[in-house]
Design an enzyme around this catalytic site. Structure first.
Site, PDB file in Angstrom:
ATOM      1  N   PRO A 225      -6.144  26.257  21.150  1.00 50.03           N
ATOM      2  CA  PRO A 225      -5.272  27.407  20.908  1.00 50.03           C
ATOM      3  C   PRO A 225      -5.411  28.419  22.046  1.00 50.03           C
ATOM      4  O   PRO A 225      -6.521  28.827  22.396  1.00 50.03           O
ATOM      5  CB  PRO A 225      -5.819  27.991  19.602  1.00 50.03           C
ATOM      6  CG  PRO A 225      -7.268  27.598  19.592  1.00 50.03           C
ATOM      7  CD  PRO A 225      -7.318  26.245  20.262  1.00 50.03           C
TER       8      PRO A 225
ATOM      9  N   GLN B 182      -4.583  28.014  14.352  1.00 45.89           N
ATOM     10  CA  GLN B 182      -5.797  28.797  14.636  1.00 45.89           C
ATOM     11  C   GLN B 182      -5.668  30.193  14.059  1.00 45.89           C
ATOM     12  O   GLN B 182      -4.650  30.859  14.207  1.00 45.89           O
ATOM     13  CB  GLN B 182      -6.024  28.884  16.153  1.00 45.89           C
ATOM     14  CG  GLN B 182      -7.212  29.756  16.559  1.00 45.89           C
ATOM     15  CD  GLN B 182      -6.816  31.186  16.882  1.00 45.89           C
ATOM     16  OE1 GLN B 182      -5.683  31.427  17.284  1.00 45.89           O
ATOM     17  NE2 GLN B 182      -7.726  32.144  16.692  1.00 45.89           N
TER      18      GLN B 182
ATOM     19  N   THR C  93     -11.502  30.852  14.184  1.00 44.48           N
ATOM     20  CA  THR C  93     -12.266  31.245  15.370  1.00 44.48           C
ATOM     21  C   THR C  93     -13.371  32.210  14.963  1.00 44.48           C
ATOM     22  O   THR C  93     -13.105  33.282  14.411  1.00 44.48           O
ATOM     23  CB  THR C  93     -11.332  31.881  16.414  1.00 44.48           C
ATOM     24  OG1 THR C  93     -10.321  30.925  16.738  1.00 44.48           O
ATOM     25  CG2 THR C  93     -12.092  32.260  17.683  1.00 44.48           C
TER      26      THR C  93
ATOM     27  N   SER D 271     -17.740  25.370  21.220  1.00 45.81           N
ATOM     28  CA  SER D 271     -16.916  26.096  22.194  1.00 45.81           C
ATOM     29  C   SER D 271     -17.526  27.445  22.493  1.00 45.81           C
ATOM     30  O   SER D 271     -18.128  28.078  21.614  1.00 45.81           O
ATOM     31  CB  SER D 271     -15.515  26.308  21.582  1.00 45.81           C
ATOM     32  OG  SER D 271     -14.740  27.215  22.344  1.00 45.81           O
TER      33      SER D 271
ATOM     34  N   HIS E 115     -15.303  29.580  23.923  1.00 48.90           N
ATOM     35  CA  HIS E 115     -14.034  30.276  24.144  1.00 48.90           C
ATOM     36  C   HIS E 115     -13.653  30.267  25.634  1.00 48.90           C
ATOM     37  O   HIS E 115     -13.132  31.236  26.174  1.00 48.90           O
ATOM     38  CB  HIS E 115     -14.161  31.716  23.628  1.00 48.90           C
ATOM     39  CG  HIS E 115     -12.883  32.330  23.119  1.00 48.90           C
ATOM     40  ND1 HIS E 115     -12.676  32.640  21.794  1.00 48.90           N
ATOM     41  CD2 HIS E 115     -11.752  32.719  23.742  1.00 48.90           C
ATOM     42  CE1 HIS E 115     -11.483  33.203  21.635  1.00 48.90           C
ATOM     43  NE2 HIS E 115     -10.902  33.254  22.824  1.00 48.90           N
TER      44      HIS E 115
ATOM     45  N   ARG F 293     -14.820  33.266  27.765  1.00 49.61           N
ATOM     46  CA  ARG F 293     -14.094  34.543  27.712  1.00 49.61           C
ATOM     47  C   ARG F 293     -14.702  35.537  26.728  1.00 49.61           C
ATOM     48  O   ARG F 293     -14.278  36.681  26.657  1.00 49.61           O
ATOM     49  CB  ARG F 293     -12.629  34.278  27.318  1.00 49.61           C
ATOM     50  CG  ARG F 293     -11.914  33.425  28.335  1.00 49.61           C
ATOM     51  CD  ARG F 293     -10.641  32.839  27.783  1.00 49.61           C
ATOM     52  NE  ARG F 293      -9.570  33.803  27.602  1.00 49.61           N
ATOM     53  CZ  ARG F 293      -8.735  34.190  28.554  1.00 49.61           C
ATOM     54  NH1 ARG F 293      -8.855  33.709  29.782  1.00 49.61           N
ATOM     55  NH2 ARG F 293      -7.757  35.038  28.296  1.00 49.61           N
TER      56      ARG F 293
ATOM     57  N   ASP G 100     -14.580  22.019  23.421  1.00 46.05           N
ATOM     58  CA  ASP G 100     -13.698  22.509  24.488  1.00 46.05           C
ATOM     59  C   ASP G 100     -14.492  23.332  25.483  1.00 46.05           C
ATOM     60  O   ASP G 100     -15.617  23.747  25.241  1.00 46.05           O
ATOM     61  CB  ASP G 100     -12.474  23.247  23.932  1.00 46.05           C
ATOM     62  CG  ASP G 100     -12.758  24.659  23.406  1.00 46.05           C
ATOM     63  OD1 ASP G 100     -13.730  25.313  23.826  1.00 46.05           O
ATOM     64  OD2 ASP G 100     -11.955  25.120  22.567  1.00 46.05           O
TER      65      ASP G 100
ATOM     66  N   ARG H 114      -6.916  26.053  29.515  1.00 48.34           N
ATOM     67  CA  ARG H 114      -6.193  26.505  30.709  1.00 48.34           C
ATOM     68  C   ARG H 114      -5.282  25.452  31.351  1.00 48.34           C
ATOM     69  O   ARG H 114      -4.177  25.811  31.780  1.00 48.34           O
ATOM     70  CB  ARG H 114      -7.189  27.041  31.740  1.00 48.34           C
ATOM     71  CG  ARG H 114      -7.865  28.337  31.267  1.00 48.34           C
ATOM     72  CD  ARG H 114      -8.896  28.798  32.281  1.00 48.34           C
ATOM     73  NE  ARG H 114      -9.647  29.968  31.866  1.00 48.34           N
ATOM     74  CZ  ARG H 114     -10.756  29.923  31.119  1.00 48.34           C
ATOM     75  NH1 ARG H 114     -11.220  28.765  30.689  1.00 48.34           N
ATOM     76  NH2 ARG H 114     -11.379  31.047  30.807  1.00 48.34           N
TER      77      ARG H 114
HETATM   78  C1  LIG Z   1      -5.577  32.519  28.188  1.00 47.10           C
HETATM   79  C2  LIG Z   1      -6.417  32.049  27.047  1.00 47.10           C
HETATM   80  C3  LIG Z   1      -6.128  32.481  25.763  1.00 47.10           C
HETATM   81  C4  LIG Z   1      -6.903  32.051  24.691  1.00 47.10           C
HETATM   82  N1  LIG Z   1      -6.558  32.435  23.444  1.00 47.10           N
HETATM   83  C5  LIG Z   1      -7.265  31.981  22.387  1.00 47.10           C
HETATM   84  C6  LIG Z   1      -6.905  32.344  21.061  1.00 47.10           C
HETATM   85  O1  LIG Z   1      -5.927  33.049  20.842  1.00 47.10           O
HETATM   86  N2  LIG Z   1      -7.673  31.879  20.043  1.00 47.10           N
HETATM   87  C7  LIG Z   1      -8.772  31.086  20.262  1.00 47.10           C
HETATM   88  O2  LIG Z   1      -9.456  30.697  19.312  1.00 47.10           O
HETATM   89  N3  LIG Z   1      -9.125  30.709  21.507  1.00 47.10           N
HETATM   90  C8  LIG Z   1      -8.399  31.142  22.570  1.00 47.10           C
HETATM   91  N4  LIG Z   1      -8.755  30.749  23.827  1.00 47.10           N
HETATM   92  C9  LIG Z   1      -9.887  29.818  24.007  1.00 47.10           C
HETATM   93  C10 LIG Z   1      -9.415  28.352  23.983  1.00 47.10           C
HETATM   94  O3  LIG Z   1      -9.037  27.967  22.684  1.00 47.10           O
HETATM   95  C11 LIG Z   1     -10.498  27.382  24.449  1.00 47.10           C
HETATM   96  O4  LIG Z   1     -11.677  27.629  23.708  1.00 47.10           O
HETATM   97  C12 LIG Z   1     -10.807  27.462  25.931  1.00 47.10           C
HETATM   98  O5  LIG Z   1      -9.673  27.805  26.685  1.00 47.10           O
HETATM   99  C13 LIG Z   1     -11.349  26.125  26.404  1.00 47.10           C
HETATM  100  O6  LIG Z   1     -11.739  26.185  27.718  1.00 47.10           O
HETATM  101  P1  LIG Z   1     -10.827  25.670  28.971  1.00 47.10           P
HETATM  102  O7  LIG Z   1      -9.788  26.712  29.194  1.00 47.10           O
HETATM  103  O8  LIG Z   1     -11.842  25.598  30.053  1.00 47.10           O
HETATM  104  O9  LIG Z   1     -10.248  24.327  28.609  1.00 47.10           O
HETATM  105  C14 LIG Z   1      -7.999  31.181  24.915  1.00 47.10           C
HETATM  106  C15 LIG Z   1      -8.277  30.743  26.208  1.00 47.10           C
HETATM  107  C16 LIG Z   1      -7.502  31.152  27.264  1.00 47.10           C
HETATM  108  C17 LIG Z   1      -7.820  30.633  28.641  1.00 47.10           C
HETATM  109  C1  LIG Z   2      -7.096  39.433  21.243  1.00 47.82           C
HETATM  110  C2  LIG Z   2      -7.466  38.036  21.642  1.00 47.82           C
HETATM  111  C3  LIG Z   2      -6.760  37.556  22.877  1.00 47.82           C
HETATM  112  C4  LIG Z   2      -6.582  36.057  22.944  1.00 47.82           C
HETATM  113  C5  LIG Z   2      -7.800  35.336  23.355  1.00 47.82           C
HETATM  114  O1  LIG Z   2      -8.472  34.766  22.566  1.00 47.82           O
HETATM  115  C6  LIG Z   2      -8.194  35.256  24.743  1.00 47.82           C
HETATM  116  O2  LIG Z   2      -7.498  35.791  25.610  1.00 47.82           O
HETATM  117  O3  LIG Z   2      -9.226  34.605  25.013  1.00 47.82           O
END
Ligand SMILES: Cc1cc2nc3c(=O)[nH]c(=O)nc-3n(C[C@H](O)[C@H](O)[C@H](O)COP(=O)(O)O)c2cc1C
Ligand SMILES: CCCCC(=O)C(=O)O
Length: 352
Positions: free
Chosen positions: A83, A132, A160, A245, A247, A250, A278, A302
């Site tokens: 997601p 999600q 999450t 994960s 995230h 992030r 992930d 990404r």
């Molecule tokens: C731009 C961006 C937005 C994301 N938004 C969400 C989100 O809304 N909810 C969530 O659970 N994870 C979010 N994630 C985390 C991803 O679900 C995932 O854990 C992560 O991108 C995996 O790593 P990778 O980008 O190296 O594949 C986000 C990641 C990115 C890069």
């Molecule tokens: C408010 C959450 C923003 C989305 C997200 O999960 C991210 O950018 O990693």
């Protein structure tokens, strides 16, 4: 007429370069960045490099089958779309373009609660979706989101858990990027003509998860688990699957690579629920390594956004077909007939 002989992206990393050339640098930074020093972002990819694959020979395994079933949802390969929020920042068509590509590839898309198009419109593409959720303190509102996801046909709920607050993103601070541009909003959060603010709350607890468990019969996955004791608690609280994960680096910077936590969590869970991983998956060989260390499937974040920014539905489709071809090749070269056949035996030692 000029003939364009440039080959275009041949792997997932090339798609990042192509997307960077096309995207507004502020949005590129939003997608690419992680928290603070981005140590975890780097660690995620680096962890895959530290592992080697040891192939078996003369197994006569034939061409591998890539299909899997995860918590009752069949998928053409063990790669899901993680997601990610705000797809319309990458491409004007946003999430439906991503979903069409996922549907064509036969893979599961985990639709983000913070999508820029409603879950109903994403589901209208015919894609196989999971939903999600950022658990909102307002349980009634959370319940209404779950009902909508169920009605739209989402087949699992991905909760999450790693976001009791937003991670500190310094690229966003430098770019002063704190609000979505006019015309783009969190479409699922609309209510009586106004858009609700998402709440990332440190008050969410296991008790809240129990309430969620009672609210739906969909399988629930907990996303963002890095500690084996949390994995055990998740199973005890009736969770059906775990997404190992951080995230994508992030949230809390300096957490270990998600791949490095996978074996510990796999040992603790002992096969009671499927594990997804992930963070940093960029190659077919990365998928094989995650499977060998205990994952049933992986998710990519990404790379999907880079495909979307580069070529909309077609770009995402190309990212998925490249990864599929790489996975097929890696499994074949390992002598494995199916993703499920990959075990720790296929994995060499840690080189670093
Ligand atoms: C731009 C961006 C937005 C994301 N938004 C969400 C989100 O809304 N909810 C969530 O659970 N994870 C979010 N994630 C985390 C991803 O679900 C995932 O854990 C992560 O991108 C995996 O790593 P990778 O980008 O190296 O594949 C986000 C990641 C990115 C890069
Ligand atoms: C408010 C959450 C923003 C989305 C997200 O999960 C991210 O950018 O990693």
């Amino acid at each position: 007429m000029t003939l364009d002989l440039t080959p275009g992206p041949v792997n997932l990393r090339d798609f990042e370069t192509a997307a960077r050339d096309r995207l507004d640098p502020v949005y590129y930074d939003y997608f690419a960045s992680g928290a603070q020093d981005e140590l975890t972002v780097a660690a995620n990819e680096e962890a895959f490099r530290r592992h080697s694959l040891v192939p078996r020979v003369l197994r006569g395994a034939g061409r591998p089958r890539l299909d899997v079933t995860v918590l009752g949802t069949p998928a053409a390969m063990p790669v899901l779309l993680a997601p990610t929020a705000f797809h319309r920042l990458a491409h004007p068509e946003g999430e439906p373009a991503t979903a069409r590509a996922a549907a064509a590839a036969g893979v599961i898309m985990i639709a983000a609660m913070l999508s820029t198009v409603t879950v109903e419109e994403i589901a209208a593409t015919g894609a196989t979706l999971w939903f999600q959720l950022y658990p909102q303190p307002d349980l009634a509102f959370t319940g209404s989101l779950i009902r909508r996801a169920e009605a739209a046909g989402c087949r699992a709920l991905v909760v999450t858990a790693d976001s009791p607050a937003l991670g500190r993103n310094e690229r966003g601070d430098r770019n002063d990027f704190h609000d979505l541009p006019a015309g783009i909003h969190c479409a699922n959060m609309g209510e009586n003509g106004h858009v609700r603010q998402v709440v990332l709350s440190p008050d969410i607890s296991w008790e809240y998860l129990d309430r969620l468990r009672a609210m739906t019969s969909l399988p629930i996955l907990l996303k963002g688990v890095l500690h084996p004791r949390d994995a055990r608690l998740a199973v005890e609280h009736g969770v059906d699957g775990i997404v190992v994960s951080n995230h994508g680096g992030r949230q809390l910077d300096t957490t270990p690579a998600s791949l490095d936590r996978l074996p510990l969590i796999a040992a603790e869970v002992g096969g009671r629920v499927p594990l997804l991983l992930d963070g940093g998956v960029r190659r077919g060989t990365d998928v094989v390594k995650a499977l060998a260390l205990g994952a049933t499937a992986v998710a990519i974040g990404r790379p999907v956004l880079w495909g979307l920014a580069t070529g909309g539905e077609e770009g995402v489709g190309r990212v998925l077909s490249l990864l599929r071809a790489e996975l097929d090749n890696a499994l074949t070269l390992c002598g494995a007939a199916t993703p499920g056949e990959v075990t720790g035996d296929e994995l060499g030692g840690i080189l670093a």
